[in-house]
Design a protein around this motif. Structure first.
Motif, PDB file in Angstrom:
ATOM      1  N   PHE A 124      -8.738  -7.735   9.860  1.00 30.70           N
ATOM      2  CA  PHE A 124      -7.566  -6.922   9.517  1.00 30.70           C
ATOM      3  C   PHE A 124      -6.377  -7.809   9.157  1.00 30.70           C
ATOM      4  CE2 PHE A 124      -9.652  -3.327  11.813  1.00 30.70           C
ATOM      5  CZ  PHE A 124      -9.560  -2.399  10.780  1.00 30.70           C
ATOM      6  N   ALA A 125      -6.229  -8.918   9.877  1.00 31.24           N
ATOM      7  CA  ALA A 125      -5.124  -9.836   9.574  1.00 31.24           C
ATOM      8  C   ALA A 125      -5.291 -10.455   8.187  1.00 31.24           C
ATOM      9  CB  ALA A 125      -5.041 -10.925  10.645  1.00 31.24           C
ATOM     10  N   LEU A 126      -6.513 -10.807   7.835  1.00 35.15           N
ATOM     11  CA  LEU A 126      -6.787 -11.364   6.506  1.00 35.15           C
ATOM     12  C   LEU A 126      -6.494 -10.336   5.416  1.00 35.15           C
ATOM     13  CD1 LEU A 126     -10.098 -13.222   7.401  1.00 35.15           C
ATOM     14  CD2 LEU A 126      -8.031 -14.336   6.528  1.00 35.15           C
ATOM     15  N   ASN A 127      -6.867  -9.099   5.679  1.00 37.40           N
ATOM     16  CA  ASN A 127      -6.613  -8.024   4.724  1.00 37.40           C
ATOM     17  C   ASN A 127      -5.107  -7.781   4.561  1.00 37.40           C
ATOM     18  OD1 ASN A 127      -7.592  -5.793   3.044  1.00 37.40           O
ATOM     19  ND2 ASN A 127      -6.766  -4.468   4.632  1.00 37.40           N
ATOM     20  N   THR A 128      -4.385  -7.803   5.670  1.00 38.61           N
ATOM     21  CA  THR A 128      -2.942  -7.598   5.623  1.00 38.61           C
ATOM     22  C   THR A 128      -2.258  -8.711   4.846  1.00 38.61           C
ATOM     23  OG1 THR A 128      -2.994  -6.405   7.733  1.00 38.61           O
ATOM     24  CG2 THR A 128      -0.868  -7.299   7.043  1.00 38.61           C
ATOM     25  N   ALA A 129      -2.772  -9.925   4.955  1.00 35.80           N
ATOM     26  CA  ALA A 129      -2.209 -11.050   4.204  1.00 35.80           C
ATOM     27  C   ALA A 129      -2.361 -10.833   2.701  1.00 35.80           C
ATOM     28  CB  ALA A 129      -2.878 -12.357   4.630  1.00 35.80           C
ATOM     29  N   VAL A 130      -3.479 -10.238   2.287  1.00 34.99           N
ATOM     30  CA  VAL A 130      -3.676  -9.913   0.864  1.00 34.99           C
ATOM     31  C   VAL A 130      -2.624  -8.891   0.429  1.00 34.99           C
ATOM     32  CG1 VAL A 130      -5.241  -8.906  -0.838  1.00 34.99           C
ATOM     33  CG2 VAL A 130      -6.139 -10.456   0.923  1.00 34.99           C
ATOM     34  N   PHE A 131      -2.419  -7.860   1.238  1.00 36.13           N
ATOM     35  CA  PHE A 131      -1.398  -6.853   0.922  1.00 36.13           C
ATOM     36  C   PHE A 131      -0.014  -7.497   0.803  1.00 36.13           C
ATOM     37  CE2 PHE A 131      -3.970  -3.247   3.082  1.00 36.13           C
ATOM     38  CZ  PHE A 131      -4.636  -2.992   1.900  1.00 36.13           C
ATOM     39  N   ARG A 132       0.261  -8.445   1.694  1.00 36.48           N
ATOM     40  CA  ARG A 132       1.573  -9.100   1.685  1.00 36.48           C
ATOM     41  C   ARG A 132       1.779  -9.860   0.371  1.00 36.48           C
ATOM     42  NH1 ARG A 132       0.804 -12.083   5.882  1.00 36.48           N
ATOM     43  NH2 ARG A 132       1.255 -10.354   7.302  1.00 36.48           N
TER      44      ARG A 132
ATOM     45  N   LEU B  52       0.206  -9.339  -2.494  1.00 37.35           N
ATOM     46  CA  LEU B  52       0.296  -8.353  -3.573  1.00 37.35           C
ATOM     47  C   LEU B  52       1.702  -7.752  -3.609  1.00 37.35           C
ATOM     48  CD1 LEU B  52      -3.142  -6.542  -3.222  1.00 37.35           C
ATOM     49  CD2 LEU B  52      -2.343  -7.717  -5.274  1.00 37.35           C
ATOM     50  N   GLY B  53       2.248  -7.480  -2.434  1.00 33.77           N
ATOM     51  CA  GLY B  53       3.595  -6.937  -2.358  1.00 33.77           C
ATOM     52  C   GLY B  53       4.622  -7.882  -2.949  1.00 33.77           C
ATOM     53  N   GLU B  54       4.461  -9.180  -2.680  1.00 35.28           N
ATOM     54  CA  GLU B  54       5.383 -10.173  -3.234  1.00 35.28           C
ATOM     55  C   GLU B  54       5.249 -10.237  -4.759  1.00 35.28           C
ATOM     56  OE1 GLU B  54       4.236 -13.657  -1.115  1.00 35.28           O
ATOM     57  OE2 GLU B  54       5.176 -13.030   0.760  1.00 35.28           O
ATOM     58  N   GLU B  55       4.022 -10.135  -5.221  1.00 37.96           N
ATOM     59  CA  GLU B  55       3.778 -10.210  -6.660  1.00 37.96           C
ATOM     60  C   GLU B  55       4.413  -9.035  -7.410  1.00 37.96           C
ATOM     61  OE1 GLU B  55      -0.188  -9.900  -9.364  1.00 37.96           O
ATOM     62  OE2 GLU B  55      -0.173 -11.539  -7.914  1.00 37.96           O
ATOM     63  N   PHE B  56       4.396  -7.859  -6.788  1.00 40.44           N
ATOM     64  CA  PHE B  56       4.874  -6.660  -7.479  1.00 40.44           C
ATOM     65  C   PHE B  56       6.251  -6.192  -7.009  1.00 40.44           C
ATOM     66  CE2 PHE B  56       0.364  -6.555  -8.391  1.00 40.44           C
ATOM     67  CZ  PHE B  56       0.366  -6.182  -9.732  1.00 40.44           C
ATOM     68  N   ARG B  57       6.899  -7.001  -6.193  1.00 41.07           N
ATOM     69  CA  ARG B  57       8.214  -6.610  -5.696  1.00 41.07           C
ATOM     70  C   ARG B  57       9.203  -6.378  -6.838  1.00 41.07           C
ATOM     71  NH1 ARG B  57       9.346 -10.252  -1.339  1.00 41.07           N
ATOM     72  NH2 ARG B  57       8.155  -8.754  -0.101  1.00 41.07           N
ATOM     73  N   ALA B  58       9.162  -7.256  -7.835  1.00 39.12           N
ATOM     74  CA  ALA B  58      10.099  -7.149  -8.962  1.00 39.12           C
ATOM     75  C   ALA B  58       9.882  -5.847  -9.724  1.00 39.12           C
ATOM     76  CB  ALA B  58       9.918  -8.337  -9.910  1.00 39.12           C
ATOM     77  N   ALA B  59       8.628  -5.397  -9.729  1.00 41.11           N
ATOM     78  CA  ALA B  59       8.333  -4.156 -10.455  1.00 41.11           C
ATOM     79  C   ALA B  59       8.928  -2.955  -9.752  1.00 41.11           C
ATOM     80  CB  ALA B  59       6.815  -3.979 -10.580  1.00 41.11           C
TER      81      ALA B  59
ATOM     82  N   MET C  85       0.830  -1.202   0.000  1.00 41.88           N
ATOM     83  CA  MET C  85       0.000   0.000   0.000  1.00 41.88           C
ATOM     84  C   MET C  85       0.864   1.251   0.000  1.00 41.88           C
ATOM     85  SD  MET C  85      -3.001   1.136  -0.347  1.00 41.88           S
ATOM     86  CE  MET C  85      -3.949  -0.374  -0.233  1.00 41.88           C
ATOM     87  N   GLY C  86       1.988   1.208   0.714  1.00 39.83           N
ATOM     88  CA  GLY C  86       2.901   2.349   0.711  1.00 39.83           C
ATOM     89  C   GLY C  86       3.453   2.618  -0.677  1.00 39.83           C
ATOM     90  N   ASP C  87       3.846   1.549  -1.381  1.00 39.95           N
ATOM     91  CA  ASP C  87       4.367   1.709  -2.739  1.00 39.95           C
ATOM     92  C   ASP C  87       3.279   2.183  -3.697  1.00 39.95           C
ATOM     93  OD1 ASP C  87       6.880   0.946  -1.943  1.00 39.95           O
ATOM     94  OD2 ASP C  87       6.711  -1.119  -2.665  1.00 39.95           O
ATOM     95  N   LEU C  88       2.063   1.659  -3.508  1.00 39.98           N
ATOM     96  CA  LEU C  88       0.952   2.040  -4.395  1.00 39.98           C
ATOM     97  C   LEU C  88       0.619   3.518  -4.226  1.00 39.98           C
ATOM     98  CD1 LEU C  88      -1.035   0.564  -6.386  1.00 39.98           C
ATOM     99  CD2 LEU C  88      -2.669   0.571  -4.493  1.00 39.98           C
ATOM    100  N   LEU C  89       0.449   3.942  -2.976  1.00 41.62           N
ATOM    101  CA  LEU C  89       0.069   5.328  -2.717  1.00 41.62           C
ATOM    102  C   LEU C  89       1.228   6.284  -2.955  1.00 41.62           C
ATOM    103  CD1 LEU C  89      -2.162   4.953   0.470  1.00 41.62           C
ATOM    104  CD2 LEU C  89      -2.837   4.993  -1.922  1.00 41.62           C
ATOM    105  N   GLY C  90       2.454   5.744  -2.901  1.00 38.48           N
ATOM    106  CA  GLY C  90       3.624   6.580  -3.139  1.00 38.48           C
ATOM    107  C   GLY C  90       3.967   6.730  -4.603  1.00 38.48           C
ATOM    108  N   GLY C  91       3.156   6.131  -5.483  1.00 37.44           N
ATOM    109  CA  GLY C  91       3.386   6.267  -6.915  1.00 37.44           C
ATOM    110  C   GLY C  91       4.527   5.422  -7.443  1.00 37.44           C
TER     111      GLY C  91
ATOM    112  N   ALA D 123      -0.820  -2.576 -10.861  1.00 37.08           N
ATOM    113  CA  ALA D 123      -0.889  -2.983  -9.450  1.00 37.08           C
ATOM    114  C   ALA D 123      -2.204  -2.519  -8.821  1.00 37.08           C
ATOM    115  CB  ALA D 123       0.302  -2.417  -8.682  1.00 37.08           C
ATOM    116  N   TYR D 124      -2.624  -1.319  -9.169  1.00 34.88           N
ATOM    117  CA  TYR D 124      -3.904  -0.808  -8.677  1.00 34.88           C
ATOM    118  C   TYR D 124      -5.054  -1.674  -9.189  1.00 34.88           C
ATOM    119  CZ  TYR D 124      -7.921   2.344  -8.204  1.00 34.88           C
ATOM    120  OH  TYR D 124      -9.152   2.878  -7.905  1.00 34.88           O
TER     121      TYR D 124
END
Length: 220
Positions: free
Chosen positions: A203-211, A213-220, A31-37, A43-44
């Motif tokens: 909230f934990a389930l939601n955070t797991a989704v973010f995690r 997504l973060g792994e999926e887009f880390r290379a980007a 979410m930090g990377d998404l909102l930080g542009g 990814a959005y």
């Protein structure tokens, strides 16, 4: 619960108890990377796809709960988001957006838990209802603003309609009313504690989704 806890409004109890998990979700790397542009519009779009699975589970279960003495007061048509998500996805991915679409494992687990609560535990459903919709009316507006500025979506237009509650002209007043519903919820103290625990789980389930997504887009 002791007398002090019982005297605390239930909406306050939920907010305080879930604060740590809420912060963790908001400050996730993805979410930090998404909102930080730092991530592209793909990814959005991927994030929006995951939301569709969760809200479909929330809203497919809503009709059967409308007359439930516990969850019924929370079922309010002006909150429903699935149609707006589908409109956004058609804009982001094209008319064939459903083709080949699959949830992340964490998203599938999240949606299944929401559906399970809708089927078997109305009070637990409230926990998921609260964490999603109150979040959309609050922090979700920050995401909308960032998305409009970062990817050039029209203000409150296609691509960000999920965050636009056209039937709620006064979000602050609506949120006050929602908290009053929480405070008046038809549940004893033990059940309220279970609802609070389910909020933490949401909230934990939601955070797991973010995690994921973060792994999926880390290379980007």
């Amino acid at each position: 619960m002791d007398a002090t806890v019982t005297a605390t409004p239930f909406s306050t109890l939920i907010r305080i108890a879930s604060h740590e998990q809420h912060t963790e979700a908001e400050t996730s790397t993805f979410m930090g990377d998404l909102l930080g542009g730092r991530l592209g519009v793909d990814a959005y779009a991927r994030y929006t796809e995951q939301l569709w699975y969760v809200y479909r589970a929330l809203e497919e279960g809503a009709a059967a709960l409308a007359s439930d003495p516990v969850a019924g007061p929370f079922i309010q048509p002006e909150l429903m988001r699935t149609a707006e998500l589908e409109r956004d996805l058609a804009h982001l991915r094209g008319d064939g957006w459903r083709e080949g679409l699959a949830p992340l494992p964490a998203t599938a687990a999240y949606a299944e838990r929401v559906a399970e609560c809708a089927r078997t535990w109305p009070a637990g459903y409230i926990a998921h209802h609260y964490t999603r919709y109150l979040g959309d009316l609050s922090g979700g507006q920050i995401i909308r603003d960032k998305a409009e500025k970062t990817w050039g979506f029209a203000r409150k237009g296609d691509g960000v309609r999920f965050y636009v509650f056209e039937e709620i002209p006064n979000p602050a007043a609506f949120k006050r009313g929602y908290r009053e519903l929480l405070d008046a919820v038809n549940a004893d103290d033990l059940e309220k504690r279970r609802i609070v625990d389910e909020c933490k789980r949401a909230f934990a389930l939601n955070t797991a989704v973010f995690r994921e997504l973060g792994e999926e887009f880390r290379a980007a």
